[in-house]
Structure formats: C-alpha cells, structure tokens
Design a protein around this motif. Structure first.
Motif, mmCIF file in Angstrom:
data_model
loop_
_atom_site.group_PDB
_atom_site.id
_atom_site.type_symbol
_atom_site.label_atom_id
_atom_site.label_comp_id
_atom_site.label_asym_id
_atom_site.label_seq_id
_atom_site.Cartn_x
_atom_site.Cartn_y
_atom_site.Cartn_z
ATOM 1 N N ILE A 73 0.908 -1.294 0.168
ATOM 2 C CA ILE A 73 0.029 0.238 -0.144
ATOM 3 C C ILE A 73 0.904 1.317 -0.001
ATOM 4 N N VAL A 74 0.547 2.288 -0.929
ATOM 5 C CA VAL A 74 1.496 3.292 -0.923
ATOM 6 C C VAL A 74 0.492 4.364 -0.364
ATOM 7 N N GLY A 75 1.058 5.095 0.613
ATOM 8 C CA GLY A 75 0.580 6.202 1.271
ATOM 9 C C GLY A 75 -0.440 5.845 2.521
ATOM 10 N N GLN A 76 -1.565 6.500 2.821
ATOM 11 C CA GLN A 76 -2.268 5.972 3.808
ATOM 12 C C GLN A 76 -3.679 5.584 3.244
ATOM 13 N N ILE A 77 -4.480 4.863 3.965
ATOM 14 C CA ILE A 77 -5.844 4.386 3.855
ATOM 15 C C ILE A 77 -6.998 5.399 4.092
ATOM 16 N N ALA A 78 -7.433 6.037 3.212
ATOM 17 C CA ALA A 78 -8.494 6.828 3.599
ATOM 18 C C ALA A 78 -10.098 6.449 3.515
ATOM 19 N N VAL A 79 -10.720 7.043 4.424
ATOM 20 C CA VAL A 79 -12.209 6.964 4.713
ATOM 21 C C VAL A 79 -13.025 7.927 3.689
ATOM 22 N N VAL A 80 -13.751 7.294 2.570
ATOM 23 C CA VAL A 80 -13.976 8.386 1.527
ATOM 24 C C VAL A 80 -15.695 8.605 1.666
ATOM 25 N N SER A 81 -16.317 7.388 2.336
ATOM 26 C CA SER A 81 -17.778 7.605 2.467
ATOM 27 C C SER A 81 -18.468 6.535 3.712
ATOM 28 N N GLU A 82 -19.435 7.361 4.167
ATOM 29 C CA GLU A 82 -20.098 6.616 5.558
ATOM 30 C C GLU A 82 -21.488 6.461 5.140
#
Length: 119
Positions: A104-113
């Motif tokens: 994984i390159v960079g961070q994991i982001a939350v994009v929807s809830e």
C-alpha cells in the motif's frame, strides 16, 4: 515513482477501529473463516456493499476506504467479476495480506460513510 492502482474496500465499524489503530496504514488480519481479502476496483461498488450489507450489521454503519497499491505487485492477481461488470474485485489470499499491506502506497482514507435507515 512507483505506479499505483487505486482500490476501495467496504468495511464495518470493527474493521474501521482496527484501521484507525494502525494509523490508517494496514488492513487487519483475516479471521479464520475469511480465506480471502477482497478489495474492489471502483467506489460505486464499494458504496453498494457498505450501504446494503455493512449497515445491516448490529452497529448499523458501513464505510468505504480508498487506497493505492503498487501496480506491479497487484498484477500478480486477476480481477474477478462477481456480478455485473461493475462488480470487479481482487481476491487476495488471507496469507498474502501482510505482503499486500506492505505494498500500500500512502495512507488508507475513508471516503464514504453510511448508516442504517439513511437513504
């Protein structure tokens, strides 16, 4: 610069908390009854799962994460179509998840809830 592929993963609250604890850098190990880790190729499909499945869990919440993976590494796996053509995902064997996380390159982001009862 490393070429990457953007993937998405629908998650519930338990996995959300484990991702948060990792500093948004790695997905938690699979449970014994989960032989594969399946990130999906598009946000719409991930949102469908988070909204239609994860919100039915007792916590009533589902999230969609977005992350980039090293493209050369990901080329070791074939895309799987599990419904309509928009239902594309990769099947990563659970024993491969540690290596996957390292790619994984960079961070994991939350994009929807999504929450139960919301349209």
């Amino acid at each position: 610069m490393t070429a990457t592929v953007t993937l998405f993963r629908p998650i519930g609250l338990a996995e959300f908390k484990l991702l948060e604890a990792s500093g948004w850098t790695e997905f938690p190990p699979r449970l014994p009854e989960q032989p594969i880790f399946y990130p999906v190729t598009n946000q719409g499909y991930a949102e469908q799962i988070a909204r239609d499945w994860n919100t039915k869990e007792p916590t009533g919440v589902g999230y969609v994460t977005r992350f980039d993976v090293d493209a050369e590494y990901l080329s070791n796996f074939e895309k799987q179509v599990v419904g309509g053509r928009e239902h594309e995902e990769y099947w990563i064997p659970s024993e491969e998840l540690s290596t996957f996380n390292n790619k994984i390159v960079g961070q994991i982001a939350v994009v929807s809830e999504f929450r139960a009862g919301e349209a």
